[in-house]
Scaffold this motif. Structure first.
Motif, PDB file in Angstrom:
ATOM      1  N   LEU A 126       0.845  -1.188   0.000  1.00 23.55           N
ATOM      2  CA  LEU A 126       0.000   0.000   0.000  1.00 23.55           C
ATOM      3  C   LEU A 126       0.883   1.242   0.000  1.00 23.55           C
ATOM      4  CD1 LEU A 126      -2.500  -1.005   2.830  1.00 23.55           C
ATOM      5  CD2 LEU A 126      -2.949  -1.055   0.378  1.00 23.55           C
ATOM      6  N   ARG A 127       0.421   2.278  -0.662  1.00 21.82           N
ATOM      7  CA  ARG A 127       1.147   3.534  -0.622  1.00 21.82           C
ATOM      8  C   ARG A 127       0.524   4.414   0.466  1.00 21.82           C
ATOM      9  NH1 ARG A 127       4.850   5.105  -4.492  1.00 21.82           N
ATOM     10  NH2 ARG A 127       4.164   3.507  -5.930  1.00 21.82           N
ATOM     11  N   VAL A 128       1.348   4.954   1.349  1.00 18.59           N
ATOM     12  CA  VAL A 128       0.847   5.723   2.487  1.00 18.59           C
ATOM     13  C   VAL A 128       0.605   7.170   2.085  1.00 18.59           C
ATOM     14  CG1 VAL A 128       1.409   6.614   4.776  1.00 18.59           C
ATOM     15  CG2 VAL A 128       1.975   4.263   4.173  1.00 18.59           C
ATOM     16  N   LYS A 129      -0.557   7.655   2.462  1.00 15.36           N
ATOM     17  CA  LYS A 129      -0.917   9.036   2.178  1.00 15.36           C
ATOM     18  C   LYS A 129      -1.036   9.762   3.503  1.00 15.36           C
ATOM     19  CE  LYS A 129      -4.696  10.596  -0.475  1.00 15.36           C
ATOM     20  NZ  LYS A 129      -5.788  10.138  -1.379  1.00 15.36           N
ATOM     21  N   GLY A 130      -0.332  10.855   3.672  1.00 13.98           N
ATOM     22  CA  GLY A 130      -0.431  11.632   4.897  1.00 13.98           C
ATOM     23  C   GLY A 130       0.656  11.282   5.892  1.00 13.98           C
ATOM     24  N   THR A 131       0.721  12.086   6.966  1.00 14.13           N
ATOM     25  CA  THR A 131       1.810  11.945   7.934  1.00 14.13           C
ATOM     26  C   THR A 131       1.331  11.337   9.239  1.00 14.13           C
ATOM     27  OG1 THR A 131       1.398  14.195   8.669  1.00 14.13           O
ATOM     28  CG2 THR A 131       3.074  13.884   6.977  1.00 14.13           C
TER      29      THR A 131
END
Lengths: 213, 213
Positions: A126-131
DNA sequence: TGCGTTATAGAACAGGCGTTCGAAACATGA
DNA sequence: TCATGTTTCGAACGCCTGTTCTATAACGCA
């Protein structure tokens, strides 16, 4: 492993180049022409030496029955991993059903060594979006490697499906008396408490990959 | 790309399995037996269809002259990356000389996709020891992918060789008037100031890989 | 019904290809 | 120098293998 003769090394590297270009092995007569040998029996003789020394494997009476040993070893260490989407707080993950695992159509596929995936089955990415995961040392844009599991140990970083809310997030998993605490990796965010019946584990993080500019 | 017939799909997956096992393509008669076809011309016919539809590539008049298109594409996307050692504050990195790059003997090799290495040449990997890079979201035990470069832009995470001290560290690189500032990613550590002549850049971080328990 | 396309089948051809054999050149060492 | 093992060479054998030709259905379409 004895040292190879000049001619044997030329044969070996020709086979390697031939495979690189054509993706199928050369015939004995291909080698003959390329290495300027005047008889097929000489090629046969040297191929036997190369097999005895462990550089290649031959299948008797089979045309092009030559296989590079290191090529085979390398191939077996590789696993294709599908990148199936993005994850962010409040967004659902399209986790694949575990039944049709092999035939899933992913937009992106990353090939990784078995050392990375630990030889596990049912691995996706999965590609992580956000911090929201900075305290877990996971940044915006990172790729997280997930293993499909339905149960988690305390403290593991897992993707959980909250049935009632209809959303999926990436949190640390803690089983507490009568409830489950989902702890964000970002210390500025508050933990979520959920009923065990409302929580469905969809995978745990087994690796993180980040690309820098 | 039209939909394949049942027989064509069986042929395609047989070729795939055959290659997986033997590492060289099957003959037409191999396919004939495996797919219970009664004539070689039928195999030939269906192989032509598969080529026309873009699934395979055939070399005319060549035994086993079959090549899977996706196999070729996948192979070209892979790059072997040598893991050549560990890095920690005060320890030198055994960076390979850029001349004998292809033939270096690394204890460990990771195969990665070109998406990860960005198709760059001269890529190697280091295992990070210690928590001196936590503020760069790099943890103890992470693997950093390095590209061999001798010059760096301001702010890039680079491996620098301090000639006088005889040691190598991983720091952010800032060129300042008359000196170079090497900023640790860990905010609890003080920056190092060095003379430009004393600093030799040995590579920059292009990716980070982490495995979790 | 007739016709073109697609798919399957059997057989035969011609060159491709691994194998084998006898002989010779060459190197090594006692 | 002789004996032994390694490497090379040329030629021939015979199966392997891709190709091609003809024939037969099956199917859609007009």
């Amino acid at each position: 492993m004895k040292t190879l003769s000049d001619r044997q090394q030329r044969i070996l590297s020709f086979i390697r180049d031939f495979l690189e270009e054509k993706d199928y092995p050369p015939t004995i007569r291909d080698i003959l022409k390329a290495c300027q040998i005047s008889s097929t029996s000489v090629v046969d003789y040297n191929l036997d030496v190369l097999e005895r020394e462990g550089y290649i494997r031959r299948d008797a009476e089979v045309s092009r029955g030559i296989e590079l040993q290191d090529r085979r070893r390398r191939r077996e260490r590789l696993v294709p991993v599908p990148v199936i989407g993005r994850i962010a707080a409040g967004e659902p993950i399209p986790v694949p059903a575990p039944d049709n695992w092999s035939m899933l159509a992913a937009a992106e596929v990353v090939e990784l060594s078995q050392e990375l995936t630990r030889g596990q089955e049912k691995v996706y990415a999965l590609r992580v979006k956000g911090t929201s995961l900075v305290d877990a040392l996971i940044d915006d844009g990172d790729i997280v490697l997930m293993q499909y599991v339905t149960a988690a140990e305390n403290g593991e970083l897992v993707a959980v499906w909250l049935k009632a809310e209809g959303e999926v997030t990436l949190k640390r998993f803690y089983r507490e008396p009568g409830r489950i605490r989902l702890q964000p990796a970002n210390s500025q965010m508050q933990p979520i408490y959920a009923e065990p019946a409302n929580v469905e584990v969809q995978g745990k993080v087994i690796a993180v990959v980040r690309q820098l500019g």
